[in-house]
Motif scaffolding. Sequence first.
Motif, PDB file in Angstrom:
ATOM      1  N   PHE A 323     118.042  16.594  84.209  1.00  0.00           N
ATOM      2  CA  PHE A 323     116.632  16.379  83.918  1.00  0.00           C
ATOM      3  C   PHE A 323     116.084  15.180  84.694  1.00  0.00           C
ATOM      4  O   PHE A 323     114.952  15.209  85.181  1.00  0.00           O
ATOM      5  N   GLU A 324     116.897  14.132  84.835  1.00  0.00           N
ATOM      6  CA  GLU A 324     116.455  12.968  85.606  1.00  0.00           C
ATOM      7  C   GLU A 324     116.225  13.351  87.064  1.00  0.00           C
ATOM      8  O   GLU A 324     115.256  12.909  87.696  1.00  0.00           O
ATOM      9  N   GLY A 325     117.120  14.182  87.605  1.00  0.00           N
ATOM     10  CA  GLY A 325     116.939  14.636  88.978  1.00  0.00           C
ATOM     11  C   GLY A 325     115.644  15.402  89.156  1.00  0.00           C
ATOM     12  O   GLY A 325     114.943  15.233  90.160  1.00  0.00           O
ATOM     13  N   SER A 330     109.817  15.549  90.954  1.00  0.00           N
ATOM     14  CA  SER A 330     108.522  16.105  90.567  1.00  0.00           C
ATOM     15  C   SER A 330     107.374  15.219  91.043  1.00  0.00           C
ATOM     16  O   SER A 330     107.473  13.988  91.047  1.00  0.00           O
ATOM     17  N   ASP A 331     106.249  15.841  91.435  1.00  0.00           N
ATOM     18  CA  ASP A 331     105.045  15.095  91.820  1.00  0.00           C
ATOM     19  C   ASP A 331     103.987  15.152  90.717  1.00  0.00           C
ATOM     20  O   ASP A 331     102.822  14.809  90.939  1.00  0.00           O
ATOM     21  N   ALA A 337     104.663   6.646  84.542  1.00  0.00           N
ATOM     22  CA  ALA A 337     105.898   7.382  84.269  1.00  0.00           C
ATOM     23  C   ALA A 337     106.919   7.161  85.375  1.00  0.00           C
ATOM     24  O   ALA A 337     108.117   7.005  85.113  1.00  0.00           O
ATOM     25  N   GLU A 338     106.468   7.131  86.628  1.00  0.00           N
ATOM     26  CA  GLU A 338     107.393   6.913  87.741  1.00  0.00           C
ATOM     27  C   GLU A 338     108.007   5.521  87.676  1.00  0.00           C
ATOM     28  O   GLU A 338     109.195   5.332  87.962  1.00  0.00           O
ATOM     29  N   VAL A 362     108.662  11.658  79.114  1.00  0.00           N
ATOM     30  CA  VAL A 362     107.851  12.860  79.288  1.00  0.00           C
ATOM     31  C   VAL A 362     106.821  12.973  78.170  1.00  0.00           C
ATOM     32  O   VAL A 362     105.658  13.337  78.409  1.00  0.00           O
ATOM     33  N   GLN A 363     107.224  12.662  76.981  1.00  0.00           N
ATOM     34  CA  GLN A 363     106.316  12.725  75.847  1.00  0.00           C
ATOM     35  C   GLN A 363     105.116  11.804  76.052  1.00  0.00           C
ATOM     36  O   GLN A 363     103.963  12.197  75.850  1.00  0.00           O
ATOM     37  N   ASN A 364     105.405  10.592  76.470  1.00  0.00           N
ATOM     38  CA  ASN A 364     104.321   9.621  76.675  1.00  0.00           C
ATOM     39  C   ASN A 364     103.430  10.008  77.860  1.00  0.00           C
ATOM     40  O   ASN A 364     102.204   9.824  77.819  1.00  0.00           O
ATOM     41  N   TRP A 365     104.027  10.512  78.914  1.00  0.00           N
ATOM     42  CA  TRP A 365     103.237  10.953  80.081  1.00  0.00           C
ATOM     43  C   TRP A 365     102.256  12.052  79.689  1.00  0.00           C
ATOM     44  O   TRP A 365     101.069  12.005  80.022  1.00  0.00           O
ATOM     45  N   LEU A 366     102.768  13.052  78.964  1.00  0.00           N
ATOM     46  CA  LEU A 366     101.903  14.152  78.591  1.00  0.00           C
ATOM     47  C   LEU A 366     100.790  13.693  77.646  1.00  0.00           C
ATOM     48  O   LEU A 366      99.651  14.166  77.739  1.00  0.00           O
TER      49      LEU A 366
END
Length: 686
Positions: A323-325, A330-331, A337-338, A362-366
Motif C-alpha cells: 500500500f505504501e508503494g 499515486s498523483d 498527505a505526501e 488516506v482517511q485524513n486526505w479524503l
Amino acid sequence: MRSSLPALVLAGILVVSAVGAGLVAVTGGFDPAPDDPSPDDPGSNVGDGSVTQFESAAAFTAYVQAAQDRGGYGGFLGGVAVAEPGVEFTTDSASSGAAEGGDGAAGQAGSASATDGASRVSGTNVQETGIDEPDRVKTAPDGSAIYYADGRGYWGEGGQTRVLDTSDPAAPAVVENIDASGKLLLSGDTLVVFDQRGIYAYDVSDSANPERTWSRTLNASVRSARLVDGRLYLVLQKGVRPDHPCPVEPFGDGPGIACTDVYHPTSQTDATVTYTTAVLSPESGETLDSVTVLGTYGHSATYVSENAVYLTYTKRVSHAETFEGYLESSDLLDQQAESRLDELATYDLSSRARQVELQALVQNWLARQPAEERQELQQQFQEGYQQYVEDRKRQLLRSGIVKIAIGDDGDSLSVAETGEVPGRPLNQWALDEHDGELRIATTVDPWGATSTNDLYTLDSSLSIQGSVEDMGVTERIYSVRFMGDTAYVVTFRQIDPFYVVDLSDSANPEVKGEVKLPGFSRYLHPIGEDRMLGIGQEDGQVKATVFDVSDPQNPTVAESKILDARWSAIAQTHHAFLHDPKHDVFFLPTERGGYVFGEDLSQKTFVQTDTPATRAVYLDDYLYVFSESELVVVDENSWETVAEVVLGVDGGEEREEKPIPTEPEDYQREKNVHMASLASGASGAV
C-alpha cells in the motif's frame, strides 16, 4: 479470479468513517506474485531465493519477531500459537497423476515380479519411479503379505495395522494386528509406521509375528517422507514462536538443532515454520544427517527426486509495503498527505503500525477533499490501486526454492542451490526434475489482481531459463502432470482448460494446444502413449475424462463419463488410484464402492463396499478392494467376487468419516487459518 472483491471492499472503505477499519481487507487476503521487476519499485520482492545460517540465537529471534510484526500467516497468529497439523502426507495430495515408469514419470513403487508367491504385485501409486511414498496399504514384493492401516493413527485416535497372509491371492486372511496405524513404508523386512505422535518400525521377516525394533517420538508433523535406495528421507514441519524459536527439536528423543545451524531466506519472509530434512536408517531409526530451513507454511511444497529434496517457501511483499508503494506512486494525494508519507518513511515502525498510519493518512486526505469530489476520487483511488497490484503481481508473491542435495552415499544432506520464481506451487506435483533441470508450475493470484498461471524452467543452478505465462487467466491450477518433454496443466474456475506444454526447448517452452470442457480434473494419469486420464468433478459429481494428446496442437476429449458418485478418495490422495496395465483397467474408489473401468471408460464392474472404498491393489489376476471395514477380492478374468474378508476396527465400532473437502486440502486449511487470523484481529493473509 479475486479482482472483484477488492473493488467492492475499497469502494466501501474509502470513506472517512470506514477507512481505518477496512484497509486490512484491501491489502490482505491471498498472497501476491511477480512481473518484470524494477529495482526501484518500493518493496521489491525479487531476489535469488538465497538462504544463509543464523549468526546467533538473537538473530533467529529477531527474524521470527519481524515475521510476526509484518503480519505473517500460519504458525503464530495474533499472539496465539496455531496447533500444528498431524502427519501431513496429504499435503502433497492428488492434483495430478502417476504412471508406470518412464523418464521423470511416476510409478507403482514396489511393483515386482516374484519367483515365489504372486507373479504380479502392485505397489503404491507414486510420483517418481523407484521412490516410494507412505500410504495406508503396502504389499510385500513377493505378494505373500499385505499391510493395511485402519487410518485411525493418522487422525490421532490410535488404531491398528492389519497383516494379511496373501500367499494364496484368491483366499487372503488376517493373521495379525499391529498396534500402530497411520501411513506405512516397507523397506525390505522393516515396516515403518507413521502417526501423529511418532514413527515405529517392525521386523516383518515373519509377517505373522511382527516385532517392534525401534521407535522415534515427534515434536513436529511429517510434511513428506520418501524411501530411496534403502534410506528414509523425512521433511518434518514444526511451528516457531518468538518466545522460544530454538533449538529446533523436531524429534522428541534426540538433540535439538542449534539456532546457528538453521538456514533462513536472506530476505525477510513470513517465517512461521521450520522444515527439517532428515535421512534415517529404516533398520535402526538412526538419524544419519539433517538440514533445517526456516520457511513459510502457506503455499509451500516439497518434492523429492532421486538426487535431491526441494523445498519451497513463500516470499510476499507485506500489506503495508504494497500500500505504501501505491501511495508513493499515486498523483492523487495532496501536498500535506505526501509530506506525511515522506515523514512516515523515516520512522522505524512495525509493519502493522505502519499500516495503521497509512490508513490514517488516506482517511485524513479524503476528509480534506470537497464533498462533491470524494466519490470520484474514491473511484480513481480504487482503480489506481487495482492497476498497481495488477502491474506488479509477479513481484508481490514469489516462491523461494531450496535444493537439498542427497550425497552419493545417500547418508548426507547439504544445501546445494537456491532460486525463486513468481507465484506459488500447488503441491509436490507442480515440481519436476528432468535431465538435471527443474520445472515448476505456479498460480499467480495476489489479492486485488486477476489470477493467472505460469510454468518456469530452471537450470541446474535454479536460474530461470524460460517460461510460459498466463495460462487460464482468472483461474488457478488444479493439476499438473510432467511427462518427459511435455507438461499437462489443468486450470479451473468455471470450465476446465487442459493445456499441453512443450518443454523440449528449456529456454522457450510453449503451449502447443488446449481444450476446454465443463468441470475440472484434479488427477492426471497417462494411459498409453497418446492418452491422458483426468479424474475430477462436474456439478458435484465425480467425472472421468480421457484426453487424446496424439496431436499436441489439438488435444481432444476422447471419452467422458459422469459417475453416480459425489466423492472419490482420489480427490485427497493419488495413492487411492490404481492402474492395471495388463488388463487395461483402472480403479476409481467412491463413497459406495469402487468402479473398475477400461481405458475407454467402459465399465467392467462395480465393487460395492459397506463403507467408502479407500484403496485397491492387485496380486496376479486378483483385484483387492479395501474399505475401512472389509476387503473384497475380485477375479479380474471374470470380474466375479471370490472372497470377502472382515477387517473392521476393535469391537466393530464404526468411525465417523472425515468431511469431504470441496477444495484441495491445503487450500481449505489455509482459508480456515485466514479466517482465524481475522477473528483474532491479526492482519495475516493466507
